[in-house]
Design a protein around this motif. Structure first.
Motif, short mmCIF file in Angstrom:
data_model
loop_
_atom_site.label_atom_id
_atom_site.label_comp_id
_atom_site.label_asym_id
_atom_site.label_seq_id
_atom_site.Cartn_x
_atom_site.Cartn_y
_atom_site.Cartn_z
N LYS A 1 0.82 -1.21 0.00
CA LYS A 1 0.00 0.00 0.00
C LYS A 1 0.85 1.26 0.00
N ALA A 2 2.15 1.10 -0.01
CA ALA A 2 3.07 2.24 -0.03
C ALA A 2 3.16 2.82 -1.43
N ALA A 3 3.39 4.12 -1.50
CA ALA A 3 3.56 4.78 -2.80
C ALA A 3 4.77 4.21 -3.54
N ASN A 4 5.81 3.86 -2.79
CA ASN A 4 7.02 3.29 -3.37
C ASN A 4 7.36 2.02 -2.60
N PRO A 5 6.89 0.86 -3.05
CA PRO A 5 7.12 -0.38 -2.31
C PRO A 5 8.59 -0.71 -2.06
N ALA A 6 9.45 -0.46 -3.03
CA ALA A 6 10.88 -0.75 -2.84
C ALA A 6 11.46 0.10 -1.72
N GLU A 7 11.08 1.34 -1.68
CA GLU A 7 11.55 2.24 -0.61
C GLU A 7 10.98 1.79 0.74
N ALA A 8 9.73 1.34 0.74
CA ALA A 8 9.11 0.87 1.98
C ALA A 8 9.87 -0.33 2.55
N VAL A 9 10.34 -1.23 1.69
CA VAL A 9 11.12 -2.38 2.14
C VAL A 9 12.43 -1.91 2.77
N GLU A 10 13.09 -0.96 2.15
CA GLU A 10 14.36 -0.45 2.69
C GLU A 10 14.14 0.21 4.05
N ILE A 11 13.06 0.96 4.19
CA ILE A 11 12.75 1.61 5.47
C ILE A 11 12.44 0.56 6.53
N LEU A 12 11.73 -0.50 6.16
CA LEU A 12 11.46 -1.58 7.10
C LEU A 12 12.77 -2.24 7.56
N LYS A 13 13.68 -2.46 6.64
CA LYS A 13 14.98 -3.05 7.00
C LYS A 13 15.71 -2.16 8.00
N GLN A 14 15.72 -0.87 7.75
CA GLN A 14 16.37 0.07 8.67
C GLN A 14 15.70 0.05 10.04
N SER A 15 14.38 -0.02 10.05
CA SER A 15 13.66 -0.06 11.31
C SER A 15 13.95 -1.33 12.09
N ALA A 16 14.10 -2.46 11.39
CA ALA A 16 14.43 -3.72 12.05
C ALA A 16 15.79 -3.61 12.72
N VAL A 17 16.74 -3.00 12.05
CA VAL A 17 18.07 -2.82 12.63
C VAL A 17 17.97 -1.96 13.88
N GLN A 18 17.12 -0.94 13.87
CA GLN A 18 16.93 -0.11 15.05
C GLN A 18 16.38 -0.96 16.20
N GLY A 19 15.55 -1.93 15.89
CA GLY A 19 15.02 -2.83 16.91
C GLY A 19 16.10 -3.70 17.53
#
Length: 98
Positions: free
Chosen positions: A77-95
């Motif tokens: 549902k993201a405007a840019n799915p590829a970017e959404a995946v990268e942001i999710l990866k970054q957020s996981a690392v923050q976790g």
């Protein structure tokens, strides 16, 4: 060896059935318990979570011990799915570091 071997354990973090549901925060304790069991087994087993995964909830799931994530709505549902995946990866690392 007569024991079953697992490569992956899946924990549903929503009620199974349909997409777009909210992550159930109480599942963090189940994730942590599964991670403890996996680590104690000495086996290389992935711990996957599915349901309500987004940039906020992935941090909680990751810090609880999950290492594989299913993200549907947050990506598709993201405007840019590829970017959404990268942001999710970054957020996981923050976790991992929190």
């Amino acid at each position: 060896d007569s024991m079953l071997n697992f490569d992956l354990v899946l924990i549903m973090t929503v009620e199974p059935g349909f997409g777009g549901q909210a992550y159930m925060p109480e599942m963090a304790s189940k994730i942590a318990e599964a991670r403890k069991f996996i680590n104690g087994s000495g086996k290389n087993i992935y711990l996957q979570v599915d349901g309500g995964i987004n940039t906020d909830t992935i941090k909680s799931a990751c810090s609880a011990g999950a290492d594989v994530f299913v993200a549907g709505s947050a990506v598709f549902k993201a405007a840019n799915p590829a970017e959404a995946v990268e942001i999710l990866k970054q957020s996981a690392v923050q976790g991992l570091v929190s």
